[in-house]
Write an enzyme that holds these catalytic residues in place. Structure first.
Site, short mmCIF file in Angstrom:
data_model
loop_
_atom_site.label_atom_id
_atom_site.label_comp_id
_atom_site.label_asym_id
_atom_site.label_seq_id
_atom_site.Cartn_x
_atom_site.Cartn_y
_atom_site.Cartn_z
N ARG A 53 0.71 -1.56 -0.04
CA ARG A 53 0.48 0.67 0.05
C ARG A 53 0.68 1.50 0.09
O ARG A 53 0.68 2.36 -0.63
CB ARG A 53 -0.58 -0.04 1.32
CG ARG A 53 -2.00 -1.44 0.78
CD ARG A 53 -2.68 -1.54 2.46
NE ARG A 53 -3.20 -2.76 2.83
CZ ARG A 53 -4.58 -3.38 2.81
NH1 ARG A 53 -5.10 -1.63 2.46
NH2 ARG A 53 -4.72 -4.16 2.95
N THR A 54 1.36 1.12 0.93
CA THR A 54 2.85 2.82 1.23
C THR A 54 3.33 3.13 -0.76
O THR A 54 3.46 3.89 -1.27
CB THR A 54 3.67 2.22 1.89
OG1 THR A 54 3.17 2.45 3.13
CG2 THR A 54 4.75 4.02 2.23
N LYS A 82 22.10 -8.54 -2.21
CA LYS A 82 22.87 -9.00 -2.78
C LYS A 82 24.47 -8.80 -2.03
O LYS A 82 25.06 -9.00 -3.08
CB LYS A 82 23.03 -10.25 -3.67
CG LYS A 82 21.40 -11.01 -3.54
CD LYS A 82 21.73 -12.70 -3.74
CE LYS A 82 20.29 -12.75 -4.19
NZ LYS A 82 18.93 -12.13 -3.49
N ARG A 103 11.81 2.33 2.06
CA ARG A 103 11.29 1.65 3.21
C ARG A 103 12.17 0.35 3.53
O ARG A 103 13.33 -0.62 2.69
CB ARG A 103 10.08 1.01 3.00
CG ARG A 103 9.89 -0.66 4.04
CD ARG A 103 9.34 -0.26 5.15
NE ARG A 103 7.41 1.16 5.12
CZ ARG A 103 7.05 -0.18 5.12
NH1 ARG A 103 6.12 -0.97 5.20
NH2 ARG A 103 5.75 1.07 4.85
N HIS A 131 7.44 6.22 10.40
CA HIS A 131 7.08 6.50 9.44
C HIS A 131 6.52 8.47 9.53
O HIS A 131 5.01 7.79 8.85
CB HIS A 131 6.02 5.60 9.27
CG HIS A 131 5.58 4.75 8.11
ND1 HIS A 131 5.59 5.91 6.89
CD2 HIS A 131 4.39 3.84 7.75
CE1 HIS A 131 5.05 5.04 5.93
NE2 HIS A 131 3.80 4.28 6.03
#
Ligand SMILES: [Zn+2]
Lengths: 308, 154
Positions: A53-54, A82, A103, A131
């Site tokens: 959603r964000t 990686k 995020r 947030h």
């Protein structure tokens, strides 16, 4: 901190918040006027942790400003995780984009990443940290319903790990708001957030029982209590049930109480509440678009004006 | 300090760290990275009576002066400490420690989920707050056991 990043709600001033919310209101009133505002601009979506959603919300916001987005994809499918450091990733991505949304599962990730890039960087959640863009849309939603002063706001659920809670609590210290924190003992606000609220002179009270404060609340902000926070399933069930909202729970609430939730919810708000006047959470989610448009508009415009 | 005590532990060249918070002498040695393996002469007094502190620790290290960063961390665990530089049995310089505004690269963040504990090319950084230090990245506050998070042993 550079002013063209958004890292923590602790860095937001009342003026800064109001500027974004005013702009969001203007966008809401006339979205067409913003349709080509950032044509050609590129926003990079770096999500090291899934959040459909964000991510969709930022994606949509950027496209409605006339821009485009590049997405590094999921961590599993990308090569960036990686062995590559976050510092390297954002330095590479900076070359592709005019702004970055990040995020990441580690606290402080956005702060660190912002030290490596010149383009504006938005923290879209760092571990149990902050947030802040969620907070801006929360504040927008509250302001639309009741203004942002002389309010009693209850914040309930997992206050320890809930980053939306930490950001909201910080931001609310800019306003004349009584903050009531309602949670099980083991999920109380972390020490550093309490420290900041104390330093800011916020009016704060902590409760384990919602009934104690519900009748005086203008807003009840509900967050999810996650099963994995509890070693024992029974303990979880005992606690979770206590912090579940349904029509019966809300009997002592004021008629104009606004029930909010950052979503997704699981079962902490019963579906029967959706049909009541209390339910504000879907409206809150929709507000994510104009607010994130306003935020991106402000960051991109300021950055462009600042020259590069 | 009695004349007798001074004579016993007098050093020719080096540093005397006095007025160390009682009980912190071993942590002071840890900050300095001293474990005796280099052959330095070290003497420590613990829980020595003190007019100013009630009880204090004293650390004397031969042939060693302190770097700025060592003094900074020292100030966090022993804010009352004084540092005496000794040359040829004489105190040639006497100073109190100053609490810095920030300390970088000297402590590790106790929040295991902090980005500074990931494999990133950054040093830890803490701002010094009223009664402790605070991670600049994740906001974690360390108050009581700063010495436990020292990252300076070489
Ligand atoms: Zn940290």
């Amino acid at each position: 901190m550079r002013q063209d990043h958004l890292i923590s709600a602790a860095n937001l001033s009342r003026e800064g918040i109001e500027a974004v919310l005013d702009r969001a209101a203007a966008i809401d009133a006339d979205p067409a006027a913003y349709r080509q505002r950032h044509a050609g601009a590129v926003l990079a979506l770096c999500f090291f942790e899934p959040s459909t959603r964000t991510k969709m919300s930022f994606d949509t916001a950027m496209k409605r400003l006339g821009g485009t987005t590049v997405d590094m994809g999921t961590v599993e499918s990308s090569s960036v995780k990686k062995g590559e450091t976050l510092a390297d990733t954002v330095r590479v991505v900076e070359g592709y984009a005019d702004a970055i949304v990040l995020r990441h599962p580690s606290e402080g990730a956005a702060k660190m990443a912002s030290e490596f890039v010149d383009v504006p960087l938005v923290n879209a959640g760092d571990g149990a940290g902050q947030h802040p863009s969620q907070t801006l849309l929360d504040l927008y939603t509250i302001r639309e319903r009741s203004g942002l002063d002389d309010l009693s706001i209850g914040i309930m659920g997992d206050l320890k790990y809930g980053r939306t809670v930490h950001s909201l609590a910080h931001a609310l210290t800019n306003f004349d708001v009584r903050q009531h924190f309602i949670s099980p003992e083991s999920l109380r606000l972390p020490r550093n957030v309490r420290f900041d609220l104390h330093e800011a002179g916020a009016q704060v009270r902590e409760h384990t029982d919602l009934d104690e404060v519900l009748p005086e609340l203008d807003v009840l902000y509900v967050t999810r209590i996650q099963r994995e926070r509890f070693p024992d399933e029974n303990e979880y069930r005992a606690v979770a049930g206590q912090y579940r909202i349904d029509e019966e729970t809300l009997e002592t609430a004021r008629d104009d109480l606004s029930v909010m939730h950052p979503l997704p919810r699981v079962d902490e708000i019963a579906p029967e509440v959706d049909e009541t006047e209390y339910a504000t959470y879907f409206e809150q989610a929709h507000n994510g678009i104009p607010v994130r448009m306003a935020l991106l508009d402000e960051l991109l415009t300021r950055f462009k004006e600042g020259g590069r | 300090m009695s004349d007798h005590e001074l004579r016993v532990s007098k050093i020719r060249n080096g540093t005397v760290i006095d007025h160390v918070t009682a009980g912190q002498a071993l942590n002071v040695l840890a900050i300095l990275g001293i474990d005796g393996s280099e052959g330095e002469g070290v003497s420590i007094g613990m829980n020595v009576p003190s007019d100013r502190l009630g009880r204090k620790d004293v650390v004397k290290v031969e042939d060693r002066e302190l770097s700025q960063s060592e003094v900074e961390v020292l100030s966090l665990i022993a804010p009352e400490a004084s540092i005496n530089i000794i040359r040829d049995y004489d105190v040639v310089e006497k100073s109190r420690v100053d609490r810095p505004e920030t300390v970088a690269g000297l402590l590790s963040c106790p929040n295991r989920n902090c980005i500074t504990n990931d494999d990133e090319p950054i040093a830890s950084k803490f701002t010094v707050v009223a009664d402790g230090v605070r991670c600049t990245y994740c906001g974690e506050i360390v108050r009581d056991d700063i010495a436990a998070h020292l990252d300076v042993q070489g």
